[in-house]
Design a protein around this motif. Structure first.
Motif, mmCIF file in Angstrom:
data_model
loop_
_atom_site.group_PDB
_atom_site.id
_atom_site.type_symbol
_atom_site.label_atom_id
_atom_site.label_comp_id
_atom_site.label_asym_id
_atom_site.label_seq_id
_atom_site.Cartn_x
_atom_site.Cartn_y
_atom_site.Cartn_z
ATOM 1 N N ALA A 38 3.284 -6.691 0.844
ATOM 2 C CA ALA A 38 4.335 -5.856 -0.780
ATOM 3 C C ALA A 38 3.340 -5.406 -1.566
ATOM 4 N N ALA A 39 3.940 -4.878 -2.286
ATOM 5 C CA ALA A 39 3.428 -4.495 -3.884
ATOM 6 C C ALA A 39 4.361 -4.813 -4.409
ATOM 7 N N SER A 40 3.616 -5.306 -5.763
ATOM 8 C CA SER A 40 4.445 -4.940 -6.690
ATOM 9 C C SER A 40 3.693 -4.810 -7.796
ATOM 10 N N GLY A 41 4.016 -3.657 -8.868
ATOM 11 C CA GLY A 41 4.354 -3.949 -10.328
ATOM 12 C C GLY A 41 4.006 -2.070 -9.832
ATOM 13 N N ARG A 42 3.942 -1.316 -11.072
ATOM 14 C CA ARG A 42 4.499 -0.099 -11.265
ATOM 15 C C ARG A 42 3.018 1.031 -10.924
ATOM 16 N N SER A 43 3.311 2.064 -10.245
ATOM 17 C CA SER A 43 2.838 3.195 -9.920
ATOM 18 C C SER A 43 2.337 2.913 -8.291
ATOM 19 N N PHE A 44 3.260 2.275 -7.430
ATOM 20 C CA PHE A 44 2.821 2.092 -6.163
ATOM 21 C C PHE A 44 2.176 3.292 -5.599
ATOM 22 N N ASP A 45 2.847 4.182 -5.493
ATOM 23 C CA ASP A 45 2.212 5.614 -5.229
ATOM 24 C C ASP A 45 1.080 7.194 -5.179
ATOM 25 N N THR A 46 0.567 5.915 -6.161
ATOM 26 C CA THR A 46 -1.136 6.197 -7.660
ATOM 27 C C THR A 46 -1.988 5.524 -6.132
ATOM 28 N N TYR A 47 -1.673 4.677 -5.299
ATOM 29 C CA TYR A 47 -2.699 3.897 -4.487
ATOM 30 C C TYR A 47 -3.138 3.984 -3.188
ATOM 31 N N ALA A 48 -4.321 4.673 -2.887
ATOM 32 C CA ALA A 48 -4.738 4.334 -1.157
ATOM 33 C C ALA A 48 -4.478 3.064 -1.200
ATOM 34 N N MET A 49 -3.905 3.003 0.153
ATOM 35 C CA MET A 49 -4.055 0.995 0.799
ATOM 36 C C MET A 49 -4.460 0.779 2.332
ATOM 37 N N GLY A 50 -5.151 -0.184 1.858
ATOM 38 C CA GLY A 50 -6.039 -0.708 3.457
ATOM 39 C C GLY A 50 -6.004 -1.797 3.741
ATOM 40 N N TRP A 51 -6.063 -2.244 4.881
ATOM 41 C CA TRP A 51 -6.475 -3.539 5.505
ATOM 42 C C TRP A 51 -7.694 -3.789 5.591
ATOM 43 N N PHE A 52 -7.809 -5.077 5.182
ATOM 44 C CA PHE A 52 -10.036 -5.708 5.494
ATOM 45 C C PHE A 52 -9.903 -6.543 6.035
ATOM 46 N N ARG A 53 -10.185 -6.999 6.759
ATOM 47 C CA ARG A 53 -10.461 -8.173 7.623
ATOM 48 C C ARG A 53 -11.844 -8.999 7.363
ATOM 49 N N GLN A 54 -11.690 -10.609 7.288
ATOM 50 C CA GLN A 54 -12.983 -11.552 7.195
ATOM 51 C C GLN A 54 -13.358 -12.277 8.857
ATOM 52 N N ALA A 55 -14.020 -11.977 9.528
ATOM 53 C CA ALA A 55 -13.697 -13.622 10.806
ATOM 54 C C ALA A 55 -13.927 -14.990 10.241
#
Length: 128
Positions: free
Chosen positions: A23-40
């Motif tokens: 869930a993202a809060s703040g403005r202009s969400f559609d100006t951000y590319a979004m990703g998932w990272f992981r750390q084992a």
């Protein structure tokens, strides 16, 4: 700048599925590319998947391609990671990430310091 909160982690047996949400809060969400990272445990954080600002293109690490699906809902300021056919090697803390004005593929190669916002992470444990 957006703030990110992940949810949906948990424990699952190998071969099972989980769906992570961010869930993202703040403005202009559609100006951000979004990703998932992981750390084992004992390893560096690594790229998992990314989606473009409008959701029309996606990019995946080779280790998850065909098993994981990233998507976003800009009306709800949400990003999702559907994880199927989970393996023990998928055990990690999963982080949501945001970066403005880049294409999805670029999230796989930019440095961590270039990410605009990180979530706190959600733990996924896969038992064999």
């Amino acid at each position: 700048q957006v703030q990110l909160v992940e949810s949906g982690g948990g424990s699952v047996q190998a071969g099972g599925s989980l769906r992570l949400s961010c869930a993202a809060s703040g403005r202009s969400f559609d100006t951000y590319a979004m990703g998932w990272f992981r750390q084992a445990p004992g390893k560096e954080r690594e790229f998992v998947a990314s989606v473009s600002r409008v959701g029309d293109t996606t990019h995946y690490a080779g280790s998850v391609k065909g098993r994981f699906t990233i998507s976003r809902d800009n009306a709800m300021n949400m990003v999702y990671l559907q994880m199927n056919s989970l393996q023990s090697e998928d055990t990690a803390v999963y982080y949501c990430a945001a970066r403005r004005w880049i294409v999805a593929e670029a999230m796989a190669i930019i440095t961590e310091s270039a990410i605009d916002a990180w979530g706190y992470g959600t733990l996924v444990t896969v038992s064999s």
